[in-house]
Design an enzyme around this catalytic site. Structure first.
Site, PDB file in Angstrom:
ATOM      1  N   GLU A  32      -6.569   3.141  -6.149  1.00  0.00           N
ATOM      2  CA  GLU A  32      -7.914   3.169  -5.565  1.00  0.00           C
ATOM      3  C   GLU A  32      -8.708   4.372  -6.068  1.00  0.00           C
ATOM      4  O   GLU A  32      -8.365   5.509  -5.785  1.00  0.00           O
ATOM      5  CB  GLU A  32      -7.808   3.256  -4.042  1.00  0.00           C
ATOM      6  CG  GLU A  32      -9.156   3.213  -3.365  1.00  0.00           C
ATOM      7  CD  GLU A  32      -9.173   3.822  -1.978  1.00  0.00           C
ATOM      8  OE1 GLU A  32     -10.052   3.463  -1.192  1.00  0.00           O
ATOM      9  OE2 GLU A  32      -8.309   4.676  -1.679  1.00  0.00           O
ATOM     10  N   ASP A  51       0.860  -1.176   0.000  1.00  0.00           N
ATOM     11  CA  ASP A  51       0.000   0.000   0.000  1.00  0.00           C
ATOM     12  C   ASP A  51       0.896   1.225   0.000  1.00  0.00           C
ATOM     13  O   ASP A  51       1.871   1.278   0.755  1.00  0.00           O
ATOM     14  CB  ASP A  51      -0.856  -0.016   1.277  1.00  0.00           C
ATOM     15  CG  ASP A  51      -2.286   0.361   1.000  1.00  0.00           C
ATOM     16  OD1 ASP A  51      -2.493   1.404   0.363  1.00  0.00           O
ATOM     17  OD2 ASP A  51      -3.186  -0.370   1.451  1.00  0.00           O
ATOM     18  N   ASP A  60      -3.092   4.529  -2.739  1.00  0.00           N
ATOM     19  CA  ASP A  60      -4.251   4.902  -1.940  1.00  0.00           C
ATOM     20  C   ASP A  60      -4.884   6.196  -2.482  1.00  0.00           C
ATOM     21  O   ASP A  60      -4.172   7.127  -2.865  1.00  0.00           O
ATOM     22  CB  ASP A  60      -3.753   5.134  -0.503  1.00  0.00           C
ATOM     23  CG  ASP A  60      -4.861   5.384   0.478  1.00  0.00           C
ATOM     24  OD1 ASP A  60      -5.697   4.494   0.660  1.00  0.00           O
ATOM     25  OD2 ASP A  60      -4.888   6.490   1.077  1.00  0.00           O
ATOM     26  N   HIS A  77     -11.128  -3.429   3.068  1.00  0.00           N
ATOM     27  CA  HIS A  77     -11.182  -2.984   4.461  1.00  0.00           C
ATOM     28  C   HIS A  77     -12.069  -1.765   4.670  1.00  0.00           C
ATOM     29  O   HIS A  77     -12.246  -1.323   5.803  1.00  0.00           O
ATOM     30  CB  HIS A  77      -9.755  -2.698   4.948  1.00  0.00           C
ATOM     31  CG  HIS A  77      -9.114  -1.583   4.159  1.00  0.00           C
ATOM     32  ND1 HIS A  77      -8.858  -1.687   2.803  1.00  0.00           N
ATOM     33  CD2 HIS A  77      -8.708  -0.343   4.511  1.00  0.00           C
ATOM     34  CE1 HIS A  77      -8.325  -0.559   2.365  1.00  0.00           C
ATOM     35  NE2 HIS A  77      -8.222   0.270   3.387  1.00  0.00           N
ATOM     36  N   ASP A  78     -12.594  -1.203   3.589  1.00  0.00           N
ATOM     37  CA  ASP A  78     -13.450  -0.021   3.705  1.00  0.00           C
ATOM     38  C   ASP A  78     -14.928  -0.329   3.487  1.00  0.00           C
ATOM     39  O   ASP A  78     -15.768   0.556   3.616  1.00  0.00           O
ATOM     40  CB  ASP A  78     -13.022   1.043   2.676  1.00  0.00           C
ATOM     41  CG  ASP A  78     -11.630   1.594   2.949  1.00  0.00           C
ATOM     42  OD1 ASP A  78     -11.249   1.686   4.127  1.00  0.00           O
ATOM     43  OD2 ASP A  78     -10.921   1.920   1.975  1.00  0.00           O
TER      44      ASP A  78
HETATM   45  C1  GLC Z   1      -8.250   4.904   1.476  1.00  0.00           C
HETATM   46  C2  GLC Z   1      -8.076   3.705   2.381  1.00  0.00           C
HETATM   47  C3  GLC Z   1      -8.784   3.977   3.666  1.00  0.00           C
HETATM   48  C4  GLC Z   1      -8.157   5.197   4.308  1.00  0.00           C
HETATM   49  C5  GLC Z   1      -8.201   6.385   3.367  1.00  0.00           C
HETATM   50  C6  GLC Z   1      -7.318   7.497   3.846  1.00  0.00           C
HETATM   51  O1  GLC Z   1      -9.560   5.070   1.068  1.00  0.00           O
HETATM   52  O2  GLC Z   1      -8.525   2.547   1.742  1.00  0.00           O
HETATM   53  O3  GLC Z   1      -8.758   2.890   4.543  1.00  0.00           O
HETATM   54  O4  GLC Z   1      -8.828   5.505   5.501  1.00  0.00           O
HETATM   55  O5  GLC Z   1      -7.732   6.042   2.080  1.00  0.00           O
HETATM   56  O6  GLC Z   1      -5.982   7.165   3.672  1.00  0.00           O
END
Ligand code: GLC
Length: 543
Positions: free
Chosen positions: A274, A108, A210, A335-336
């Site tokens: 992402e 990540d 991310d 995880h979100d």
């Molecule tokens: C992304 C991650 C998430 C995090 C956010 C801020 O969306 O997947 O878990 O809280 O970024 O970094």
């Protein structure tokens, strides 16, 4: 999409397993998962035989030094490991152990923002003329002292926080403890490339970038328009605005291309990023990378209604929109987002496993989905997710989908010897790796069979995709084809038995969600699918 024999790199073949490091395996009895824990469980992922899952790559959630306000997505030093997870020596050992098993490592990479504890931010906030001032986004207050514009933080409240020391606001797409870097600044881009080289030199195989959409905001800082469809209390407060200016501006493509150029300095590396976007936007993100070493995540099927025609329509449109060398992917959990099983139930989740592992492209499996883990309810006083705290609403907590991996029926599900940081699911005695490995009908054995079959089947790894017209609107059927190797997938989305006659004389059952297939069991003259049955069938030559 035509067949393309250029798809021979590891990232064209590997099934990726997403490890939320904090919840995977605790090796030092502090209640938190760590890198040594990951090493201990690598054989489960791939021990070189079909008794293991057959995973080809892992994606590790952030393990960098961090105050852990957002559980590692707030990095205070990009070149060191947080003691919670281990140290650089453990990381090197992980790389070596993965290489032994032919497992690639995607890490990540949180580049939109740092932690407010990062030295860069400490310097930046120290004075208006500090050389690192413009590494972040600082603006004067409006005349009445309010923030420079109406932009919102994804985690609730304004995206601006006033720093009393210098009298300016700084911008943060997420928490105030996660100030956004200024990606229009050359030094920021250069420094991030150096960080990337640091990890590439250690032997990693790729990055998961991310929050990529947040890298670039409107340089005029124009207000975002209000969202006319927003429903207070029901909707996430971030949806109050339409985010026309606060993210995803055109120069984003330059940043993506810069990252692609950088990883192309190394052979065989890949980036996934992402972005929760629809097909046209996904296509533009693919276009941004000339070297074709980048794919934006495709989260779209996660939000589709449960319908064979909707799924078929989406996959057909997605396949059509991609160009020859774009490598697709499908994601059904992370995880979100609420767990797959909690959204759909076990029968449908099994069909999703078949879809995920038989469509073209890179499949991503969120840890625990392969054993059917569900969301775990968390008491308000046990909430760990800062999102839920910021918006003061437990329904937005992401803790339920981050509960400890269920390894066995032992105390704390074999995750740890002490009470873990989040509660273990109450069904862990029944749903765990040890028990499910022994049960031929378990969801774990379905995943294991599908992944291993995919690993030895070129048609599924990089063959072409073509959907079939079916008599029933509740069946989604498609063919994957590479040379003489042809696979038929038939999925019954309904709770009724349905007979279908695929346009092939002879097929043999390879795997099904609801019947134990003797390999090579030949089927002639149509197939009756059980309610919610998904089948993978081999199409016999000349049929
Ligand atoms: C992304 C991650 C998430 C995090 C956010 C801020 O969306 O997947 O878990 O809280 O970024 O970094």
């Amino acid at each position: 999409m035509p067949e393309n024999n250029n798809f021979a790199k590891w990232y064209h073949k590997a099934v990726v397993y997403h490890i939320y490091t904090k919840s995977f395996k605790d090796s030092n009895s502090d209640g938190l998962g760590d890198l040594e824990g990951v090493i201990n469980k690598l054989d489960y992922l791939n021990n070189g035989t079909e008794n293991s899952l057959g995973i080809g790559a892992i994606w590790l959630s952030p393990f960098y030094k961090s105050p852990q306000v957002d559980h590692g997505y707030d990095i205070s030093d990009y070149r060191s490991i947080d003691p919670v997870f281990g140290d650089l020596e453990t990381f090197k050992k992980l790389v070596a152990e993965c290489q032994k098993r032919n497992i690639r490592i995607i890490i990540d990479f949180v580049i939109n923002h740092t932690s407010s504890d990062h030295l860069w931010f400490q310097e930046s906030r120290s004075s208006r003329d500090n050389p690192k001032r413009d590494w972040y986004i600082w603006r004067d207050p409006k005349e009445d002292g309010s923030p420079p514009n109406n932009w919102l933080s994804v985690f609730g409240g304004p995206a601006w926080t006033l720093d009393k020391n210098t009298g300016q606001y700084y911008f943060h797409s997420f928490l105030p403890e996660q100030p956004d870097l200024n990606w229009r600044h050359d030094e920021v881009q250069e420094e991030m490339k150096n960080v990337a080289r640091f990890w590439l030199d250690l032997g990693i195989d790729g990055f998961r970038i991310d929050a990529i959409e947040h890298l670039i905001e409107d340089s005029y800082l124009r207000d975002d328009p209000r969202n006319p469809d927003y429903v207070p209390l029901r909707d996430d407060p971030y949806l109050l605005n339409e985010h026309l200016f606060s993210k995803s501006q055109d120069d984003l493509s330059y940043c993506i291309n810069a990252l692609c150029e950088l990883i192309s300095e190394y052979p065989d590396k890949f980036i996934v990023s992402e972005a929760y976007v629809d097909i046209p936007k996904i296509v533009s993100l693919y276009r941004a990378c000339e070297q074709k070493v980048h794919a934006p995540f495709n989260f779209n099927l996660m939000g589709k209604p449960w319908s064979a025609t909707e799924y078929r329509d989406f996959v057909d449109r997605f396949e059509k929109a991609l160009s020859q060398n774009d490598w697709p992917n499908y994601v059904f959990g992370n995880h979100d987002r609420s767990r797959l099983i909690s959204r759909l139930g076990e029968e449908k989740a099994k069909i999703v496993a078949v879809i995920l592992l038989t469509l073209r492209g890179m499949p991503f499996i969120y840890y625990g989905d392969e054993i059917g883990m569900s969301d775990v309810s968390i008491k308000p006083e046990d909430i760990k997710d800062p999102f839920a705290t910021m918006v003061a609403d437990i329904k937005f907590s992401r803790d339920p989908q981050r509960s400890p991996m269920q390894w066995s029926g032992e105390e704390y599900a074999g995750f740890s010897k002490v009470k873990p940081w989040l509660p273990v699911a109450s069904d862990f005695k029944k749903k765990n790796v040890e028990t499910e490995l022994k049960d031929p009908d378990s969801i774990l054995n379905l995943y294991r069979t599908l992944i291993n079959f995919r690993n030895r089947t070129p048609a599924l790894q990089y063959g072409s995709y073509r959907s079939l017209d079916t008599a029933s609107p509740d069946i989604f059927a498609y063919v994957r084809e590479h040379g003489e190797d042809k696979i038929l997938v038939m999925l019954n989305f309904s709770d009724q038995k349905i007979k279908e006659s695929p346009p092939f004389d002879r097929v043999r059952l390879i795997c099904s969600t609801s019947r134990t297939a003797g390999e090579n069991a030949e089927i002639k003259g149509g197939i009756t699918l059980e309610p919610y049955e998904g089948c993978v069938l081999g199409i016999e030559k000349n049929s």
